[in-house]
Design a protein around this motif. Structure first.
Motif, PDB file in Angstrom:
ATOM      1  N   ALA A 185     -15.403  10.682 -17.334  1.00 26.78           N
ATOM      2  CA  ALA A 185     -14.933   9.724 -18.185  1.00 26.78           C
ATOM      3  C   ALA A 185     -13.519  10.233 -18.500  1.00 26.78           C
ATOM      4  CB  ALA A 185     -15.954   9.565 -19.195  1.00 26.78           C
ATOM      5  N   ASP A 218      -9.686   9.123 -23.160  1.00 21.07           N
ATOM      6  CA  ASP A 218      -9.636   7.846 -24.083  1.00 21.07           C
ATOM      7  C   ASP A 218     -11.015   7.213 -24.335  1.00 21.07           C
ATOM      8  OD1 ASP A 218      -6.969   8.040 -24.698  1.00 21.07           O
ATOM      9  OD2 ASP A 218      -6.311   6.619 -23.288  1.00 21.07           O
ATOM     10  N   ARG A 219     -11.699   7.120 -23.275  1.00 17.78           N
ATOM     11  CA  ARG A 219     -13.204   6.502 -23.298  1.00 17.78           C
ATOM     12  C   ARG A 219     -13.896   7.460 -24.150  1.00 17.78           C
ATOM     13  NH1 ARG A 219     -15.559   2.323 -24.175  1.00 17.78           N
ATOM     14  NH2 ARG A 219     -17.564   2.053 -23.136  1.00 17.78           N
ATOM     15  N   GLU A 253     -23.425   4.333 -22.802  1.00 15.39           N
ATOM     16  CA  GLU A 253     -22.359   4.322 -21.771  1.00 15.39           C
ATOM     17  C   GLU A 253     -22.048   5.428 -20.660  1.00 15.39           C
ATOM     18  OE1 GLU A 253     -20.043   1.694 -21.753  1.00 15.39           O
ATOM     19  OE2 GLU A 253     -21.175   0.759 -23.288  1.00 15.39           O
ATOM     20  N   GLU A 270     -11.747  -0.581 -27.694  1.00 16.29           N
ATOM     21  CA  GLU A 270     -11.668   0.274 -26.784  1.00 16.29           C
ATOM     22  C   GLU A 270     -10.712   1.546 -26.751  1.00 16.29           C
ATOM     23  OE1 GLU A 270     -10.062  -2.336 -23.634  1.00 16.29           O
ATOM     24  OE2 GLU A 270     -11.641  -3.584 -23.817  1.00 16.29           O
TER      25      GLU A 270
END
Length: 352
Positions: free
Chosen positions: A71, A74-75, A61, A337
């Motif tokens: 990023a 939270d990601r 990712e 998520e």
């Protein structure tokens, strides 16, 4: 320690590594600074087999340092969720941002600059530079401390300043002149698979001829444990508020303390606070709650007892907006998520 013993220690470990070490770990192919750094941070406090799927997903990712820096927090936390010790993820994210700001989007390859980054320090910096650049730096993680304490018969808890200083000196004396990347991997692998904390495979150990702990019958006694004391006990209530649209109310954790900055379930100290929270944020009958089984979660410094209370079919308060950074309604279908603490994710999975 004589130079002969130091050289023999390294050469025997390297010979063992050639036929018994781990050569197919995902961060070894290719062994870039970013991939080595990511693996080393994940491997702090966590075993290799646990780390591998997290590493593969995280690197897939966010495949580069600039991608990590760009990023959202939270990601990053969502990709880390389940590995625990979340300060590692926050430090990783901040270090990447510093590298973009000050080091051209690359990890610095000098020891002082690298060790100064958040979450790295002396041992991790040495591991990165040895494995990614072949530089001559020692490491001293838990596995290495155990190997050296047994091999040299070092008394005292390795976390004590004087013992740790002694171990650093020994670790540096054992460094070979060549194959620094392989040697670094070798000593970590050896501690993880042969010279293990319990039931070490002494009969298979290539270092048994010089091991002081084996010779003196002290393998089970070294390294000495930290003087123990009972873990403090803490209790909390977590509120599972589910609406009719298949969503659950989440709350942002404080910026400091355990699970800092992560999304979790609303947490209160007692039933009076729980009643006040429900009355303020949702339309629901407080007394219609369903008590769920208690959850126990053990941290390194205390034991947490969680009492969950659940409600079904509550109505959302209009004051909780989509851009609220303190509270949010999260669909059960998209919980992956969000970076949730492990016991919270396990609890919510039981509903989903």
């Amino acid at each position: 320690m004589s130079a002969d013993i130091g050289d023999r220690f390294a050469s025997e470990l390297l010979a063992w590594f050639d036929h018994s070490g781990r050569h197919d770990l995902p961060w070894q192919h290719p062994r870039t600074p970013y991939r080595v750094w990511l693996s080393e941070i994940m491997l702090q406090q966590t075993q290799v087999q646990t780390v591998i799927p997290y590493f593969e997903r995280f690197e897939r990712e966010l495949p580069t340092l600039p991608a990590l820096a760009a990023a959202s927090s939270d990601r990053v936390i969502a990709l880390w969720a389940g590995l625990g010790y979340y300060a590692r993820a926050r430090n990783l994210h901040r270090a990447a941002q510093i590298c973009v700001e000050k080091h051209g989007g690359e990890l610095p390859d000098d020891f002082e600059s690298l060790a100064a980054l958040p979450g790295i320090g002396r041992s991790t910096a040495g591991a990165i530079l040895a494995q990614a650049h072949g530089q001559c730096h020692a490491i001293l993680d838990g596995n290495v401390k155990r190997v050296l304490c047994r091999y040299h018969g070092i008394d005292g808890w390795p976390g004590t300043g004087s013992v740790e200083k002694q171990l650093w000196t020994i670790a540096e004396q054992h460094l070979p002149q060549t194959r620094l990347a392989d040697y670094t991997q070798a000593i970590m692998d050896f501690g993880a698979t042969v010279c293990t904390r319990s039931s070490p495979s002494c009969v298979l150990c290539p270092l048994q001829g010089e091991c002081v702990a084996l010779r003196e019958g002290r393998v089970d006694q070294l390294p000495q444990s930290k003087p123990g004391k009972p873990l403090p006990e803490r209790r909390t209530l977590m509120l599972v508020l589910r609406d009719g649209a298949g969503r659950v109310l989440l709350a942002r954790r404080p910026a400091t303390g355990v699970w800092s900055g992560m999304w979790s379930l609303p947490e209160v100290a007692d039933h009076d606070e729980a009643r006040a929270f429900v009355a303020t944020h949702v339309a629901a009958d407080f007394d219609a709650n369903e008590p769920l089984p208690l959850i126990e979660h053990v941290f390194s410094h205390y034991r947490l007892h969680i009492e969950p209370l659940a409600w079904n079919g509550v109505r959302s308060a209009t004051r909780i907006g989509d851009n609220d950074d303190r509270l949010r309604w999260q669909p059960f279908a998209t919980l992956a998520e969000v970076g949730l603490p492990a016991p919270v994710r396990k609890l919510l999975d039981s509903f989903a």
